[in-house]
Design an enzyme around this catalytic site. Sequence first.
Site, PDB file in Angstrom:
ATOM      1  N   THR A  50       0.835  -1.205   0.000  1.00 49.10           N
ATOM      2  CA  THR A  50       0.000   0.000   0.000  1.00 49.10           C
ATOM      3  C   THR A  50       0.871   1.257   0.000  1.00 49.10           C
ATOM      4  O   THR A  50       0.547   2.256  -0.643  1.00 49.10           O
ATOM      5  CB  THR A  50      -0.919   0.015   1.245  1.00 49.10           C
ATOM      6  OG1 THR A  50      -1.663  -1.193   1.241  1.00 49.10           O
ATOM      7  CG2 THR A  50      -1.851   1.194   1.251  1.00 49.10           C
ATOM      8  N   HIS A  53       1.922   2.062  -3.396  1.00 55.87           N
ATOM      9  CA  HIS A  53       0.838   2.740  -4.131  1.00 55.87           C
ATOM     10  C   HIS A  53       0.779   4.216  -3.752  1.00 55.87           C
ATOM     11  O   HIS A  53       0.590   5.092  -4.596  1.00 55.87           O
ATOM     12  CB  HIS A  53      -0.518   2.092  -3.838  1.00 55.87           C
ATOM     13  CG  HIS A  53      -0.649   0.711  -4.390  1.00 55.87           C
ATOM     14  ND1 HIS A  53      -0.627   0.454  -5.735  1.00 55.87           N
ATOM     15  CD2 HIS A  53      -0.802  -0.489  -3.780  1.00 55.87           C
ATOM     16  CE1 HIS A  53      -0.746  -0.855  -5.937  1.00 55.87           C
ATOM     17  NE2 HIS A  53      -0.855  -1.447  -4.761  1.00 55.87           N
TER      18      HIS A  53
END
Length: 354
Positions: A50, A53
């Site tokens: 994450t 990202h």
Amino acid sequence: MTDENFPTEMSAIIKKEKQPGLELTNWPVPRNLGPQEVLVNVKRASICGTDLHIYKWDQWSAAHMEPPLVVGHEMGGEIVAVGSDVHHLKIGDHVSVETHITCGHCMQCLTGNGHICENVKILGVHVDGTYASYVKIPALNAIPMPKNMPWEVLSIMEPFGNAVHTVFAEDISGKSVLITGAGPIGLMAIAVAKAIGAGPIITTDISEYRLDFAKKMGADLVLNPKETDVINEILTYTDGEGVEAVLEMSGAEPAIHQGFEVVQPGGHVALLGLPQNNVSLNLTDWVIFKAIRIYGITGRRMFETWFRARKLLQTNRVNLKPLITHSFKLSEFEKGFDLLMKGKAVKVTLIPED
Ligand code: NAD
Ligand code: ZN
């Protein structure tokens, strides 16, 4: 908490603007603990997919984040202050962190399903996170850990919880299992599946580097879909039966399809990997006629998953240390992000220096 005891500033990695990149900066040490909050001195943080990202500032990040904000959510640390209503934790306790901050009053929370809280806030996405020397979290989210467990292991317990949650979707002891995707979570799942007596454990990944780790973690057969016909190989290996359980941990459509092809009638598929786009399924042949069960897996069950995860580590049923391939000072975070983006690391931990 007496605020005077703490420095006013600390180094932190923040998302400063709505654009790619992250920045090391001076950031205020969290103040004004609420009655049910604790302040944790972060000893180790760990980089998650994450965070990559968020670094790249993809669509998902743009839709969920309001910079500026301290990023990071995985960590192991020591409690340095507790709010006035916190009685079950004390200064000096070692903790890992549940990153989903739940509201406690929605229907899901009230019915024991906090992992799907409708008002969830995520550490390092919606509120200041763990890439810093100090982080303020609800006491409920600070999970006490034995003091003999290394900080680096505490820092990867959150993704370990994802693996534990997925493996325990059903009882797979004594059963054949396919794990598609040998990223950090897939690799952890191999170790858990092995610890609870699942077998054979078959793992696929398109990266040879990751497949080598899969073997180390206990996979009986590793397959690279780029080099071999995964479905044929699995059917041959299982005497034409296929597998009783599929744990999908890649988010890749071809892997998802392979999983549904080889799952036995009456088996189950637990889906953790997050596909970027819609995925097509042959419901008639893969699901309905085979009478299989499909589970969507999100987060960790609060807090059943944490109790299991802690016991698996405490009793040495699972050893996560081989997965921590690199550690850097917080100020050297770019090195860790770079290695992960190139697929040359499994778990990278960061060490705050203040
Ligand atoms: P990761 O991206 O490092 O792991 C994915 C692995 O899948 C990689 O090793 C990649 O090489 C492999 N892969 C890609 N294409 C493949 C294919 N065709 N066949 C087999 N393997 C293939 O991520 P991770 O941190 O281990 O997370 C695994 C997945 O779970 C990701 O999709 C992530 O977004 C998702 N995730 C979900 C939750 C949740 O709560 N549901 C939480 C964390 C992560
Ligand atoms: Zn809720």
